[in-house]
Design a protein around this motif. Structure first.
Motif, PDB file in Angstrom:
ATOM      1  N   ASP A  90       2.430   1.025  -3.661  1.00 21.44           N
ATOM      2  CA  ASP A  90       1.373   2.234  -4.600  1.00 21.44           C
ATOM      3  C   ASP A  90       1.492   3.904  -4.321  1.00 21.44           C
ATOM      4  OD1 ASP A  90       1.749  -0.595  -5.613  1.00 21.44           O
ATOM      5  OD2 ASP A  90      -1.062  -1.186  -4.574  1.00 21.44           O
ATOM      6  N   LYS A  91       0.929   4.111  -2.758  1.00 19.11           N
ATOM      7  CA  LYS A  91       1.296   5.686  -2.967  1.00 19.11           C
ATOM      8  C   LYS A  91       1.769   6.182  -3.330  1.00 19.11           C
ATOM      9  CE  LYS A  91      -0.222   8.609   0.939  1.00 19.11           C
ATOM     10  NZ  LYS A  91      -0.320   8.835   2.614  1.00 19.11           N
TER      11      LYS A  91
ATOM     12  N   ARG B  69       1.981   6.290  -7.059  1.00 18.32           N
ATOM     13  CA  ARG B  69       1.149   7.354  -7.498  1.00 18.32           C
ATOM     14  C   ARG B  69       1.695   8.522  -7.551  1.00 18.32           C
ATOM     15  NH1 ARG B  69      -2.317   3.323  -5.275  1.00 18.32           N
ATOM     16  NH2 ARG B  69      -2.893   4.920  -3.762  1.00 18.32           N
ATOM     17  N   ALA B  70       2.305   9.224  -6.207  1.00 23.97           N
ATOM     18  CA  ALA B  70       2.293  10.425  -6.009  1.00 23.97           C
ATOM     19  C   ALA B  70       3.830  10.856  -7.294  1.00 23.97           C
ATOM     20  CB  ALA B  70       2.887  10.080  -4.415  1.00 23.97           C
TER      21      ALA B  70
ATOM     22  N   GLU C 192       1.388  -0.808  -0.032  1.00 24.65           N
ATOM     23  CA  GLU C 192       0.402   0.190   0.081  1.00 24.65           C
ATOM     24  C   GLU C 192       0.389   0.923  -0.348  1.00 24.65           C
ATOM     25  OE1 GLU C 192      -4.314   1.058   2.171  1.00 24.65           O
ATOM     26  OE2 GLU C 192      -2.749   0.595   3.271  1.00 24.65           O
ATOM     27  N   ALA C 193       1.675   1.351   0.688  1.00 22.09           N
ATOM     28  CA  ALA C 193       2.822   1.752   0.791  1.00 22.09           C
ATOM     29  C   ALA C 193       3.999   2.635  -0.595  1.00 22.09           C
ATOM     30  CB  ALA C 193       3.853   2.590   2.205  1.00 22.09           C
TER      31      ALA C 193
END
Length: 126
Positions: A111-112, A115-116, A108-109
């Motif tokens: 992927d975040k 995306r950023a 999750e981290a």
């Protein structure tokens, strides 16, 4: 490595049985909460598993109880007190659930962050 046989005679993945049991809606969320917070009454578990309906939670708990993963302790008080907890068999999943949680948090981290990074590249290209 052992394999299991389908009725048709073909070999299957030895994890198929348990993965099918765990892939039901809300199942891993319920098990993870019981692992993390210990025995819980229905209302407490429902609050912790946000978004699940009472009907679905009841259904999943019955399924997990039938599979021998969850124990339902009933006390004939007024009102009745029902507490759910993991059985010995349910606790066999502790390490697996913990590892999956760690991987989930890491992914999750990642992927975040990805995306950023893509968003900043798009802004820079404008």
């Amino acid at each position: 490595m052992t394999t299991t046989e389908h009725k048709e005679g073909g070999a299957s993945c030895p994890m198929d049985f348990i993965l099918r049991m765990l892939m039901g809606p809300w199942t891993t969320y319920i098990l993870y909460n019981l692992k993390s917070f210990g025995p819980q009454r229905f209302g407490e578990l429902k609050r912790r598993v946000g978004g699940v309906s009472a009907k679905m939670l009841t259904e999943r708990l019955r399924t997990l109880e039938g599979a021998g993963l969850v124990r339902r302790d009933y006390e004939a008080t007024i009102p009745p007190k029902v507490t759910y907890s993991l059985t010995k068999r349910g606790h066999e999943l502790d390490e697996v659930l913990g590892t999956l949680a760690e991987i989930g948090l890491r992914w999750e981290a990642e992927d975040k962050a990805q995306r950023a990074h893509k968003a900043s590249e798009l802004r820079a290209a404008e």
